[in-house]
Design an enzyme around this catalytic site. Structure first.
Site, PDB file in Angstrom:
ATOM      1  CE1 TYR A  30      -5.440 -43.572 -48.922  1.00 52.03           C
ATOM      2  CE2 TYR A  30      -4.633 -41.861 -50.399  1.00 52.03           C
ATOM      3  CZ  TYR A  30      -5.517 -42.281 -49.415  1.00 52.03           C
ATOM      4  OH  TYR A  30      -6.458 -41.416 -48.922  1.00 52.03           O
ATOM      5  CG  ASP A  78      -4.456 -44.295 -58.262  1.00 53.07           C
ATOM      6  OD1 ASP A  78      -4.327 -43.152 -58.764  1.00 53.07           O
ATOM      7  OD2 ASP A  78      -4.803 -44.492 -57.082  1.00 53.07           O
ATOM      8  CE  LYS A  89      -1.696 -36.946 -54.056  1.00 57.71           C
ATOM      9  NZ  LYS A  89      -1.717 -38.360 -53.786  1.00 57.71           N
TER      10      LYS A  89
HETATM   11  C1  LIG Z   1      -3.106 -39.046 -53.322  1.00 59.96           C
HETATM   12  C2  LIG Z   1      -3.551 -40.276 -54.011  1.00 59.96           C
HETATM   13  C3  LIG Z   1      -4.907 -40.583 -54.160  1.00 59.96           C
HETATM   14  C4  LIG Z   1      -6.003 -39.790 -53.503  1.00 59.96           C
HETATM   15  O1  LIG Z   1      -6.081 -38.495 -54.015  1.00 59.96           O
HETATM   16  P1  LIG Z   1      -6.830 -37.372 -53.120  1.00 59.96           P
HETATM   17  O2  LIG Z   1      -6.843 -36.186 -54.013  1.00 59.96           O
HETATM   18  O3  LIG Z   1      -6.018 -37.222 -51.882  1.00 59.96           O
HETATM   19  O4  LIG Z   1      -8.192 -37.895 -52.841  1.00 59.96           O
HETATM   20  C5  LIG Z   1      -5.257 -41.687 -54.907  1.00 59.96           C
HETATM   21  N1  LIG Z   1      -4.310 -42.459 -55.476  1.00 59.96           N
HETATM   22  C6  LIG Z   1      -3.001 -42.209 -55.345  1.00 59.96           C
HETATM   23  C7  LIG Z   1      -2.001 -43.079 -56.029  1.00 59.96           C
HETATM   24  C8  LIG Z   1      -2.584 -41.113 -54.584  1.00 59.96           C
HETATM   25  O5  LIG Z   1      -1.274 -40.897 -54.418  1.00 59.96           O
END
Ligand SMILES: *Cc1c(COP(=O)(O)O)cnc(C)c1O
Length: 444
Positions: free
Chosen positions: A158, A253, A281
């Site tokens: 994701y 990511d 995060k």
């Molecule tokens: C949570 C997440 C996102 C998206 O971040 P948001 O702050 O919710 O937009 C993107 N990449 C990864 C790996 C994530 O876990």
């Protein structure tokens, strides 16, 4: 340890307060599905979604005054637990001095300097307001830098909810993906190749046949959005080599993994440098933030010095930056990672032992302070296809049992649980005992 008593644990004084059920029914009238992010709706586990009044350390308290030990940690940001005093003080001080100016502030420069220092593959960084935005920016940057349009991602990873990342595998490896959401144009999805995680052969094929139009390979270096899936030995190094061979950028990511495995990125920890890294995060300490960083030569393509446009009214927001800085400073100073590792191993080891003792088909996967309790007989999955074979009904029953006895997990089989520095052996042992108890009642 910080006190875990809660200021509103006096249930008697809460009787006039709204309940989870009444609030959810009000929410459903004015918010689609009653939630501001879909997985909060508990669709895959059933029951009413939680409604939380407050949190402290490893615990949070529902509007009814029920105390839960939290193993979700707001989906990853809260590595220090709820309402850590250093983070709260930093936010309070920042907010008192004004919440937004739309020009530079000292703290955002300090956060950028800190990220560049702690992550050597990041020479320059731009702050944004969410992980989604960070990835969206990284992708535009990769396309602008390479002059190419196609992307390679992995099924089950994701990367936020921008159009080109809401794409899953189509009919053939080389034909591009299909939108996994209504509203994603098919042309956008067709520009994205989707391979199974850990499948280097597929990556090799795509790089060989379509590599000259590939702008970027994007991956969660540890997959944490299909349940926890570890990278196979050589997988990430193979991606680095494939990207180099075809002139695509490699994007890690690290919105979940950044500062989860140590006071740096996972890439740094294993000695593989991506061209771009996205963060979020933890680096916002529970406030909205995202960041994209990498080599100067690439980051210099961003406006105002380069042709790739990107902007944000609240980018580098003082309160968010203060929370992130405070969190990173505590992590660097206290280095809780060895302890987090031991605690989470205790949890996973305990759950696996309980599974063996009760004969249930469960395996708990773990890396650092991330874990997933999979309801499956086989070892932990290596990709989405394998993860999907888990018994989701059994997981739902497990989730509900754990909640009844005061342990909150992410409400889906395909998510990771998080242990925070505010957890102690007491909370871990409580979790294991509750899991063992629940295994005796679940068919799995
Ligand atoms: C949570 C997440 C996102 C998206 O971040 P948001 O702050 O919710 O937009 C993107 N990449 C990864 C790996 C994530 O876990």
């Amino acid at each position: 340890m910080r006190p875990t008593t809660n200021p509103i644990s006096d249930v008697g004084s809460l009787q006039a307060q709204p309940t989870t059920v009444s609030l959810f029914s009000r929410a459903q009238a004015v918010i689609p599905g009653g939630v501001n992010s879909p997985v909060r709706a508990f669709r895959s586990v059933g029951g009413e979604p939680l409604c939380i009044a407050s949190g402290n350390g490893a615990r949070m308290t529902t509007v009814e005054g029920r105390v839960l030990v939290d193993f979700c940690g707001s989906w990853g940001p809260l590595i220090l637990g709820h309402a850590h005093p250093a983070v709260v003080d930093a936010i309070r001080a920042a907010a008192s001095a004004g919440t937004s100016f739309g020009v530079n502030t000292p703290a955002e420069v300090e956060l950028a300097e800190m990220l560049c220092r702690l992550v050597p593959s990041i020479e320059q960084v731009r702050l944004v307001s969410s992980g989604t935005e960070a990835v969206m920016t990284a992708i535009r940057l990769a396309r602008g830098y390479t002059g190419r349009r196609r992307l390679l991602k992995f099924d089950g990873c994701y990367h936020g909810h921008s159009d080109s990342m809401l794409v899953s595998a189509g009919s053939g490896l080389l034909t591009g993906g299909i939108g996994s959401s209504a509203g994603v144009p098919s042309e956008t999805a067709a520009d994205v190749f989707v391979a199974q995680y850990n499948d280097l052969d597929a990556v090799g094929q795509i790089a060989q046949k379509r590599g000259n139009d590939l702008a970027a390979i994007i991956v969660e270096p540890v997959a944490a959005n299909m349940g926890l899936v570890a990278p196979a030995p050589g997988f990430l190094a193979g991606l680095r080599a494939a990207a180099d061979r075809c002139g695509a950028l490699l994007i890690f990511d690290e919105v979940i993994t950044g500062f989860r495995f140590g006071p740096t990125t996972y890439g740094q920890t294993i000695g593989i440098s991506p061209d771009l890294t996205t963060l979020g995060k933890i680096v916002g300490g529970g406030m909205p933030i995202g960041a994209v960083g990498g080599r100067k030569a690439i980051m210099g393509k961003l406006a105002p010095i380069g042709p790739v446009y990107q902007a944000g009214t609240l980018s580098g927001n003082p309160a968010a930056v203060a929370a992130g800085l405070a969190t990173l400073k505590v992590l660097e100073r206290e280095n809780p990672y060895a302890r987090l590792d031991a605690l989470t191993e205790r949890l996973a080891g305990g759950v696996n032992a309980a599974a063996r003792a009760t004969g249930i088909n469960v395996v708990c996967a773990r890396m650092a302070s991330l874990f997933t309790v999979y309801f499956r007989k086989e070892p932990a999955p290596r990709n989405l296809e394998e993860a999907k074979l888990a018994a989701t009904k059994a997981f739902a029953a497990f989730f509900r049992k754990m909640l009844v006895c005061g342990h909150y997990l992410p409400p889906s089989q395909f998510e990771v649980g998080f242990v925070s520095a505010a957890h102690t052996e007491r909370e871990i042992d409580g979790f294991v005992a509750a899991a063992r108890e629940s295994f005796t009642t679940i068919e799995g």
